[in-house]
Enzyme design. Structure first.
Site, mmCIF file in Angstrom:
data_model
loop_
_atom_site.group_PDB
_atom_site.id
_atom_site.type_symbol
_atom_site.label_atom_id
_atom_site.label_comp_id
_atom_site.label_asym_id
_atom_site.label_seq_id
_atom_site.Cartn_x
_atom_site.Cartn_y
_atom_site.Cartn_z
ATOM 1 N N ASP A 142 -56.578 -2.744 24.230
ATOM 2 C CA ASP A 142 -56.287 -3.459 23.117
ATOM 3 C C ASP A 142 -55.236 -2.562 22.500
ATOM 4 O O ASP A 142 -55.208 -1.269 22.465
ATOM 5 C CB ASP A 142 -57.600 -3.442 22.521
ATOM 6 C CG ASP A 142 -57.300 -4.166 20.940
ATOM 7 O OD1 ASP A 142 -57.192 -5.491 20.953
ATOM 8 O OD2 ASP A 142 -57.080 -3.698 19.944
ATOM 9 N N ASN A 200 -46.891 -6.005 13.847
ATOM 10 C CA ASN A 200 -46.370 -7.431 13.493
ATOM 11 C C ASN A 200 -45.953 -7.221 12.097
ATOM 12 O O ASN A 200 -44.867 -7.901 11.843
ATOM 13 C CB ASN A 200 -47.276 -8.405 13.696
ATOM 14 C CG ASN A 200 -47.264 -8.841 15.194
ATOM 15 O OD1 ASN A 200 -46.174 -8.727 15.859
ATOM 16 N ND2 ASN A 200 -48.224 -9.525 15.718
ATOM 17 N N GLU A 226 -53.395 -9.339 21.635
ATOM 18 C CA GLU A 226 -52.946 -8.393 22.055
ATOM 19 C C GLU A 226 -53.958 -7.529 22.811
ATOM 20 O O GLU A 226 -53.882 -6.182 22.951
ATOM 21 C CB GLU A 226 -52.656 -7.451 20.879
ATOM 22 C CG GLU A 226 -54.117 -6.845 20.041
ATOM 23 C CD GLU A 226 -54.496 -7.726 18.955
ATOM 24 O OE1 GLU A 226 -55.108 -7.400 18.118
ATOM 25 O OE2 GLU A 226 -54.016 -9.016 19.159
ATOM 26 N N ASP A 230 -43.646 -9.583 20.009
ATOM 27 C CA ASP A 230 -43.699 -10.586 21.227
ATOM 28 C C ASP A 230 -42.941 -9.272 22.290
ATOM 29 O O ASP A 230 -43.484 -9.194 23.290
ATOM 30 C CB ASP A 230 -42.824 -11.796 21.108
ATOM 31 C CG ASP A 230 -43.689 -12.742 20.466
ATOM 32 O OD1 ASP A 230 -44.994 -12.566 20.486
ATOM 33 O OD2 ASP A 230 -43.002 -13.701 20.214
#
Length: 345
Positions: free
Chosen positions: A206, A214, A256, A223
Site C-alpha cells: 500500500d 494526490n 493504491e 497516476d
C-alpha cells in the site's frame, strides 16, 4: 469463309532432321486443329522451346551434333521447359533405346514407321495429362494461397483475441493485472498447489499517504506515481535471484494497493521478494512533500504464506496478508511485516 476462328488444341514442337518427316507430321497435326512448329536440329529445338515453351514436343532421337537424348536432358534441366512432355519418335526399336528415352525424361515412345492414328492418340493422351497436371498445379497454388491467407486471418484473430484477453485482464492505468485476473490466478494457483502440498505466498503493498500525495500534486501526478511504482515492482520481481519463481503475478488490488502472488514460495523467499519491492520503491525517489515518513514516496508491505489445503480458502491467505499490511502501517509504515503463522490444516 464464315469468319469463325478454330480454337487450337495445343502447341506442338516437332524436332526431326528429316524435312519429309517434319512436313508429314506438321500437316497431320494441323489438320486436327493443333498448332505445329517444326525445327531440323537439337540446337534449334532448345532455342524454340526456351523462346516459347510448347505444350508438347515430338522429338527424333537420331540427329547429328546433338541427339534427342541430349536435347531432352537439357530441356529437363531448364526450369522453363522441364514440365513440357516429350514423346520420342525413332526408328530404334530396341528395349534399351526405350529405357534410355524414359530415363532422360521422355513420357512416351513411338516407333517409326509410325501409324497416323497412333500418333494422334498418343499426342492427345499426353496433352490431356499435361492439361490435368497444369490444372492440378494451379489448384494446388490456389489452395496454398488460400491456406496462407487463412493462416494470416487466424493469426490476426488470435492476436486480436489475445489483445482483448490482455485488456480484460489488465489494469488500464498501470498495465498490471487487474483485480479480476488476481482473483482468478490466486484461485488457480491455490487449487494447483493444494495437489502438490506446496506453499503459496501473497504480498500486499500500500502506498503510504497516497491521498496526501494526490491532494498535493494532483490526480495526474498520482497516476504517474502509481505507474512508476508498478515499473519499480516489476523490475524488483524480475531480478535474477527471483528466476526460480517465474509464475509471480503483479496485480493492482485496489486504488493504491498492489498484490503479488508467488507460487512455490515459502515465507523466507516471500520476505526476500517483499524486501526487494520495498527497496525498489524507495529508490524511485518520487518526491512526497507531505509524507509523515520522509521526503520520498514509500510503501507498507504485508506478507503471508500458506500451504493450501481443503480446509483453507484463498480468502484466508488474503486476510492474513492484509493483517500483516495493517501491522506494517500501525508500526509506522514504510516497512515489511510478515505474518508469522503458517497454517497447514
Amino acid at each position: 469463309m464464315d469468319g469463325t476462328t478454330t480454337l487450337k488444341k495445343g502447341d506442338i514442337l516437332i524436332v526431326d532432321d528429316t524435312p519429309n518427316n517434319l512436313r508429314l507430321l506438321s500437316t497431320l497435326l494441323q489438320n486436327h486443329d493443333y498448332e505445329a512448329r517444326s525445327v531440323l536440329s537439337g540446337e534449334m529445338a532448345l532455342r524454340a522451346a526456351r523462346s516459347a515453351a510448347p505444350d508438347l514436343i515430338l522429338l527424333d532421337i537420331s540427329m547429328p551434333v546433338m541427339d534427342g537424348y541430349e536435347v531432352c536432358r537439357q530441356l529437363k534441366a531448364d526450369t522453363n521447359t522441364r514440365e513440357v512432355p516429350v514423346i520420342f519418335i525413332s526408328a530404334f526399336n530396341e528395349a534399351m533405346d526405350k529405357v534410355r528415352a524414359f530415363e532422360v525424361g521422355g513420357v512416351d515412345y513411338i516407333t517409326k514407321p509410325f501409324q497416323w492414328a497412333e500418333v494422334l492418340v498418343r499426342v492427345e493422351n499426353q496433352l490431356k495429362i499435361r492439361s490435368l497436371q497444369t490444372q492440378l498445379l494451379a489448384q494446388n497454388a490456389q489452395l496454398q494461397q488460400e491456406i496462407q491467407e487463412r493462416l494470416k486471418v487466424e493469426s490476426a484473430l488470435q492476436a486480436a483475441n489475445q489483445k482483448l484477453q490482455n485488456l480484460a485482464n489488465s489494469d488500464g492505468l498501470t498495465g498490471a493485472a487487474n483485480r479480476r485476473r488476481f482473483d482468478e490466478y490466486l484461485q488457480m494457483q491455490w487449487e494447483e498447489l493444494q495437489q502438490q502440498c506446496t506453499p503459496l505466498s501473497l504480498i500486499l503493498c500500500d502506498v503510504d499517504y497516497f491521498k496526501r500525495y494526490n491532494d498535493t500534486y494532483g490526480h495526474l501526478a498520482g497516476d504517474s506515481c502509481l505507474q512508476a511504482i508498478v515499473r519499480g515492482i516489476e523490475e524488483a520481481i524480475a531480478q535474477p535471484e527471483q528466476e526460480l519463481i517465474p509464475k509471480m503475478l503483479l496485480a493492482r488490488y485496489g486504488g493504491e494497493e498492489f498484490a503479488i502472488v508467488i507460487p512455490h514460495a515459502d515465507r523466507e523467499l516471500a520476505y526476500k521478494v517483499a524486501r526487494e519491492i520495498h527497496k525498489a520503491v524507495q529508490q524511485l525517489h518520487i518526491a512526497h512533500a507531505h509524507s509523515s515518513i520522509g521526503a520520498w514516496v514509500t510503501v507498507s508491505v504485508g506478507v503471508a504464506t500458506a500451504i493450501p489445503t481443503p480446509s483453507l480458502d484463498p480468502k484466508d491467505l488474503i486476510a492474513r496478508a492484509d493483517d500483516a499490511l495493517y501491522a506494517a502501517k500501525a508500526q509506522g509504515r514504510d516497512r515489511v511485516v510478515v505474518d508469522e503463522t503458517l497454517k497447514k490444516n
